[in-house]
Design an enzyme around this catalytic site. Sequence first.
Site, mmCIF file in Angstrom:
data_model
loop_
_atom_site.group_PDB
_atom_site.id
_atom_site.type_symbol
_atom_site.label_atom_id
_atom_site.label_comp_id
_atom_site.label_asym_id
_atom_site.label_seq_id
_atom_site.Cartn_x
_atom_site.Cartn_y
_atom_site.Cartn_z
ATOM 1 N N GLY A 183 9.535 57.551 43.986
ATOM 2 C CA GLY A 183 10.772 57.647 43.082
ATOM 3 C C GLY A 183 11.937 58.459 43.230
ATOM 4 C CB ALA A 184 12.334 61.169 45.909
ATOM 5 N N GLY A 185 13.964 58.442 45.568
ATOM 6 C CA GLY A 185 15.055 57.638 46.020
ATOM 7 C C GLY A 185 15.034 57.108 47.442
ATOM 8 C CE LYS A 186 9.571 57.758 49.745
ATOM 9 N NZ LYS A 186 9.445 58.055 48.535
ATOM 10 C CB SER A 187 13.590 52.305 48.443
ATOM 11 O OG SER A 187 12.098 52.227 48.950
ATOM 12 C CB SER A 191 5.662 60.279 55.565
ATOM 13 O OG SER A 191 7.266 60.243 55.295
HETATM 14 P P1 ADP Z 1 11.242 55.843 46.512
HETATM 15 O O1 ADP Z 1 11.592 54.945 47.365
HETATM 16 O O2 ADP Z 1 11.474 57.155 46.978
HETATM 17 O O3 ADP Z 1 9.827 55.636 45.903
HETATM 18 P P2 ADP Z 1 13.218 54.240 44.685
HETATM 19 O O4 ADP Z 1 14.339 54.341 45.663
HETATM 20 O O5 ADP Z 1 12.352 53.291 44.800
HETATM 21 O O6 ADP Z 1 12.152 55.621 45.104
HETATM 22 O O7 ADP Z 1 13.629 54.786 43.230
HETATM 23 C C1 ADP Z 1 14.554 55.830 43.059
HETATM 24 C C2 ADP Z 1 15.184 55.550 41.643
HETATM 25 O O8 ADP Z 1 16.198 56.690 41.337
HETATM 26 C C3 ADP Z 1 15.996 54.263 41.472
HETATM 27 O O9 ADP Z 1 15.914 53.643 40.168
HETATM 28 C C4 ADP Z 1 17.667 54.812 41.745
HETATM 29 O O10 ADP Z 1 18.432 53.958 40.978
HETATM 30 C C5 ADP Z 1 17.574 56.169 41.050
HETATM 31 N N1 ADP Z 1 18.464 57.288 41.521
HETATM 32 C C6 ADP Z 1 19.078 57.916 40.721
HETATM 33 N N2 ADP Z 1 20.082 58.866 41.574
HETATM 34 C C7 ADP Z 1 19.609 58.673 42.818
HETATM 35 C C8 ADP Z 1 19.935 59.247 44.123
HETATM 36 N N3 ADP Z 1 21.076 60.289 44.201
HETATM 37 N N4 ADP Z 1 19.624 58.757 45.463
HETATM 38 C C9 ADP Z 1 18.647 57.592 45.304
HETATM 39 N N5 ADP Z 1 18.151 57.036 44.146
HETATM 40 C C10 ADP Z 1 18.584 57.616 42.804
#
Ligand code: ADP
Length: 200
Positions: free
Chosen positions: A40-44, A111
Amino acid sequence: MSEHEKSSNVVWHAATVTRERREQQNGHRGGLFWFTGLSGAGKSTLAHSVEEMLHDNGYRTYVLDGDNVRHGLCADLAFSDEDRKENIRRIGHMSMLYVEAGIVVLTAFISPFRVDRENVRKIAGTDFHEIYCKCSLEVCEERDVKGLYKRARAGEIPDFTGISSPYEEPEFAELTVDTQSQLEACTSNVFDYVVKSTRR
Ligand code: ADP
Protein backbone atom coordinates in the site's frame (compact mmCIF):
# COMPACT_ATOMS: atom_id res chain seq x y z
CA MET A 1 28.22 -22.81 -9.08
CA SER A 2 25.60 -21.54 -6.63
CA GLU A 3 23.39 -23.75 -4.49
CA HIS A 4 20.60 -23.23 -7.04
CA GLU A 5 22.56 -24.34 -10.08
CA LYS A 6 22.05 -28.04 -10.62
CA SER A 7 22.93 -28.21 -14.28
CA SER A 8 26.65 -27.99 -14.94
CA ASN A 9 26.55 -28.69 -18.70
CA VAL A 10 24.65 -25.57 -19.59
CA VAL A 11 26.49 -22.94 -21.60
CA TRP A 12 25.24 -19.36 -22.00
CA HIS A 13 24.62 -18.74 -25.70
CA ALA A 14 25.98 -15.36 -26.68
CA ALA A 15 23.62 -13.36 -28.88
CA THR A 16 24.91 -11.56 -31.96
CA VAL A 17 22.25 -8.92 -31.44
CA THR A 18 23.93 -7.62 -28.32
CA ARG A 19 22.64 -5.50 -25.49
CA GLU A 20 24.76 -2.66 -26.81
CA ARG A 21 23.09 -2.85 -30.25
CA ARG A 22 19.64 -2.99 -28.70
CA GLU A 23 20.39 0.01 -26.52
CA GLN A 24 21.71 1.92 -29.50
CA GLN A 25 18.47 1.23 -31.35
CA ASN A 26 16.38 2.18 -28.30
CA GLY A 27 18.33 5.37 -27.67
CA HIS A 28 18.70 4.59 -23.96
CA ARG A 29 20.28 2.04 -21.71
CA GLY A 30 18.43 -0.76 -19.97
CA GLY A 31 18.19 -0.76 -16.18
CA LEU A 32 16.49 -2.32 -13.21
CA PHE A 33 14.51 0.07 -11.02
CA TRP A 34 13.55 -1.82 -7.91
CA PHE A 35 10.64 -0.26 -5.99
CA THR A 36 10.44 -1.48 -2.42
CA GLY A 37 8.15 -0.56 0.47
CA LEU A 38 5.21 -1.68 2.56
CA SER A 39 2.03 -3.04 1.03
CA GLY A 40 0.00 0.00 0.00
CA ALA A 41 3.03 2.31 -0.03
CA GLY A 42 2.41 2.98 -3.70
CA LYS A 43 4.98 0.82 -5.51
CA SER A 44 2.61 -0.39 -8.24
CA THR A 45 0.84 2.93 -8.67
CA LEU A 46 4.12 4.81 -8.94
CA ALA A 47 5.84 2.22 -11.16
CA HIS A 48 2.95 2.28 -13.65
CA SER A 49 2.71 6.05 -13.54
CA VAL A 50 6.44 6.40 -14.24
CA GLU A 51 6.12 3.80 -17.00
CA GLU A 52 3.37 5.88 -18.65
CA MET A 53 5.63 8.89 -18.70
CA LEU A 54 8.61 6.92 -19.99
CA HIS A 55 6.51 5.24 -22.68
CA ASP A 56 5.18 8.61 -23.84
CA ASN A 57 8.77 9.71 -24.16
CA GLY A 58 9.79 6.78 -26.35
CA TYR A 59 11.33 4.48 -23.74
CA ARG A 60 11.12 0.70 -23.90
CA THR A 61 9.73 -0.34 -20.55
CA TYR A 62 8.16 -3.14 -18.59
CA VAL A 63 6.62 -3.32 -15.11
CA LEU A 64 6.96 -6.53 -13.13
CA ASP A 65 4.35 -6.56 -10.42
CA GLY A 66 4.21 -8.68 -7.26
CA ASP A 67 0.77 -10.16 -7.65
CA ASN A 68 1.16 -10.88 -11.36
CA VAL A 69 4.38 -12.82 -10.88
CA ARG A 70 2.89 -14.79 -8.02
CA HIS A 71 0.06 -15.98 -10.29
CA GLY A 72 2.49 -17.77 -12.58
CA LEU A 73 6.27 -18.00 -12.28
CA CYS A 74 6.16 -18.02 -8.48
CA ALA A 75 2.74 -19.61 -7.93
CA ASP A 76 4.45 -22.42 -6.01
CA LEU A 77 5.79 -20.00 -3.38
CA ALA A 78 4.11 -18.76 -0.20
CA PHE A 79 5.20 -15.98 2.19
CA SER A 80 7.61 -17.70 4.56
CA ASP A 81 11.05 -16.12 4.79
CA GLU A 82 12.48 -18.88 2.57
CA ASP A 83 9.78 -18.51 -0.07
CA ARG A 84 10.08 -14.72 -0.10
CA LYS A 85 13.82 -15.15 -0.66
CA GLU A 86 13.29 -17.51 -3.59
CA ASN A 87 10.59 -15.25 -5.02
CA ILE A 88 12.98 -12.31 -5.09
CA ARG A 89 15.84 -14.42 -6.48
CA ARG A 90 13.73 -15.54 -9.44
CA ILE A 91 12.49 -12.03 -10.10
CA GLY A 92 16.04 -10.69 -9.97
CA HIS A 93 17.21 -13.11 -12.63
CA MET A 94 14.13 -12.60 -14.78
CA SER A 95 14.53 -8.83 -14.58
CA MET A 96 18.09 -9.12 -15.81
CA LEU A 97 16.93 -10.94 -18.95
CA TYR A 98 14.76 -7.89 -19.68
CA VAL A 99 17.66 -5.56 -18.95
CA GLU A 100 19.82 -7.59 -21.36
CA ALA A 101 17.08 -6.91 -23.91
CA GLY A 102 17.73 -3.20 -23.37
CA ILE A 103 14.55 -2.56 -21.45
CA VAL A 104 13.89 -0.25 -18.51
CA VAL A 105 12.41 -2.63 -15.96
CA LEU A 106 10.35 -1.28 -13.07
CA THR A 107 9.60 -3.82 -10.36
CA ALA A 108 6.99 -3.48 -7.62
CA PHE A 109 7.67 -5.99 -4.87
CA ILE A 110 7.52 -5.44 -1.13
CA SER A 111 10.87 -7.29 -0.91
CA PRO A 112 11.02 -6.69 2.85
CA PHE A 113 14.44 -8.19 3.54
CA ARG A 114 17.60 -6.18 2.98
CA VAL A 115 19.68 -9.27 2.23
CA ASP A 116 17.35 -10.32 -0.60
CA ARG A 117 17.47 -6.88 -2.20
CA GLU A 118 21.25 -6.88 -1.83
CA ASN A 119 21.34 -10.25 -3.58
CA VAL A 120 19.54 -8.74 -6.54
CA ARG A 121 22.03 -5.90 -6.45
CA LYS A 122 24.77 -8.54 -6.72
CA ILE A 123 23.03 -10.11 -9.73
CA ALA A 124 22.41 -6.80 -11.48
CA GLY A 125 25.48 -4.78 -10.45
CA THR A 126 25.38 -1.17 -11.59
CA ASP A 127 22.11 -1.80 -13.46
CA PHE A 128 20.35 -2.02 -10.08
CA HIS A 129 18.63 1.04 -8.65
CA GLU A 130 16.80 0.70 -5.36
CA ILE A 131 13.83 3.05 -5.07
CA TYR A 132 12.36 3.21 -1.61
CA CYS A 133 8.67 4.11 -1.55
CA LYS A 134 8.58 5.59 1.94
CA CYS A 135 5.18 5.61 3.56
CA SER A 136 4.28 5.08 7.21
CA LEU A 137 2.52 1.92 8.29
CA GLU A 138 -0.33 4.11 9.59
CA VAL A 139 -0.96 5.64 6.15
CA CYS A 140 -0.64 2.28 4.37
CA GLU A 141 -3.08 0.79 6.79
CA GLU A 142 -5.48 3.69 6.36
CA ARG A 143 -5.34 3.27 2.57
CA ASP A 144 -5.74 -0.50 2.88
CA VAL A 145 -6.12 -0.71 -0.92
CA LYS A 146 -6.79 -4.44 -0.99
CA GLY A 147 -8.31 -4.83 2.48
CA LEU A 148 -5.31 -6.93 3.48
CA TYR A 149 -4.33 -4.96 6.61
CA LYS A 150 -7.79 -5.45 8.04
CA ARG A 151 -7.53 -9.18 7.44
CA ALA A 152 -3.97 -9.31 8.79
CA ARG A 153 -5.05 -7.51 11.98
CA ALA A 154 -7.83 -10.06 12.33
CA GLY A 155 -5.17 -12.78 12.20
CA GLU A 156 -6.37 -14.13 8.87
CA ILE A 157 -3.08 -13.58 7.02
CA PRO A 158 0.12 -15.02 8.49
CA ASP A 159 3.50 -13.35 7.88
CA PHE A 160 2.02 -10.04 6.76
CA THR A 161 4.71 -7.41 6.29
CA GLY A 162 4.46 -4.57 8.80
CA ILE A 163 2.10 -6.52 11.06
CA SER A 164 3.45 -10.00 11.70
CA SER A 165 6.55 -9.97 9.53
CA PRO A 166 9.24 -7.26 9.47
CA TYR A 167 10.03 -4.70 6.80
CA GLU A 168 13.69 -3.72 6.69
CA GLU A 169 14.09 -0.17 5.39
CA PRO A 170 16.81 0.34 2.78
CA GLU A 171 19.99 1.87 4.12
CA PHE A 172 21.50 3.00 0.85
CA ALA A 173 18.64 3.37 -1.61
CA GLU A 174 19.60 5.22 -4.77
CA LEU A 175 16.35 7.17 -4.45
CA THR A 176 13.83 7.63 -1.63
CA VAL A 177 10.40 8.86 -2.59
CA ASP A 178 7.88 10.19 -0.09
CA THR A 179 4.77 8.41 -1.34
CA GLN A 180 2.61 10.21 1.18
CA SER A 181 2.98 13.28 -1.00
CA GLN A 182 1.36 13.96 -4.41
CA LEU A 183 1.68 11.17 -6.98
CA GLU A 184 2.53 13.68 -9.74
CA ALA A 185 5.56 14.97 -7.85
CA CYS A 186 6.74 11.43 -7.08
CA THR A 187 6.30 10.43 -10.72
CA SER A 188 8.39 13.23 -12.15
CA ASN A 189 11.01 12.71 -9.45
CA VAL A 190 11.47 9.04 -10.42
CA PHE A 191 11.12 9.80 -14.14
CA ASP A 192 14.00 12.30 -13.95
CA TYR A 193 16.10 9.75 -12.08
CA VAL A 194 15.44 7.02 -14.68
CA VAL A 195 16.23 9.36 -17.57
CA LYS A 196 19.50 10.37 -15.94
CA SER A 197 20.47 6.78 -15.13
CA THR A 198 19.73 5.31 -18.57
CA ARG A 199 21.44 7.96 -20.66
CA ARG A 200 23.83 6.40 -23.18
P1 ADP B 1 1.73 -1.16 -3.33
O1 ADP B 1 2.01 -1.54 -4.76
O2 ADP B 1 2.94 -0.53 -2.68
O3 ADP B 1 1.15 -2.25 -2.51
P2 ADP B 1 -0.46 0.34 -4.44
O4 ADP B 1 0.19 1.10 -5.57
O5 ADP B 1 -1.24 -0.88 -4.78
O6 ADP B 1 0.66 0.04 -3.35
O7 ADP B 1 -1.43 1.32 -3.62
C1 ADP B 1 -1.04 2.60 -3.21
C2 ADP B 1 -2.28 3.49 -3.00
O8 ADP B 1 -1.85 4.78 -2.53
C3 ADP B 1 -3.08 3.74 -4.26
O9 ADP B 1 -4.45 3.74 -3.95
C4 ADP B 1 -2.60 5.14 -4.69
O10 ADP B 1 -3.58 5.82 -5.44
C5 ADP B 1 -2.35 5.81 -3.36
N1 ADP B 1 -1.35 6.91 -3.39
C6 ADP B 1 -1.54 8.12 -2.84
N2 ADP B 1 -0.46 8.91 -2.99
C7 ADP B 1 0.45 8.17 -3.66
C8 ADP B 1 1.78 8.45 -4.13
N3 ADP B 1 2.37 9.60 -3.94
N4 ADP B 1 2.43 7.44 -4.77
C9 ADP B 1 1.84 6.25 -4.96
N5 ADP B 1 0.59 5.93 -4.55
C10 ADP B 1 -0.12 6.89 -3.90
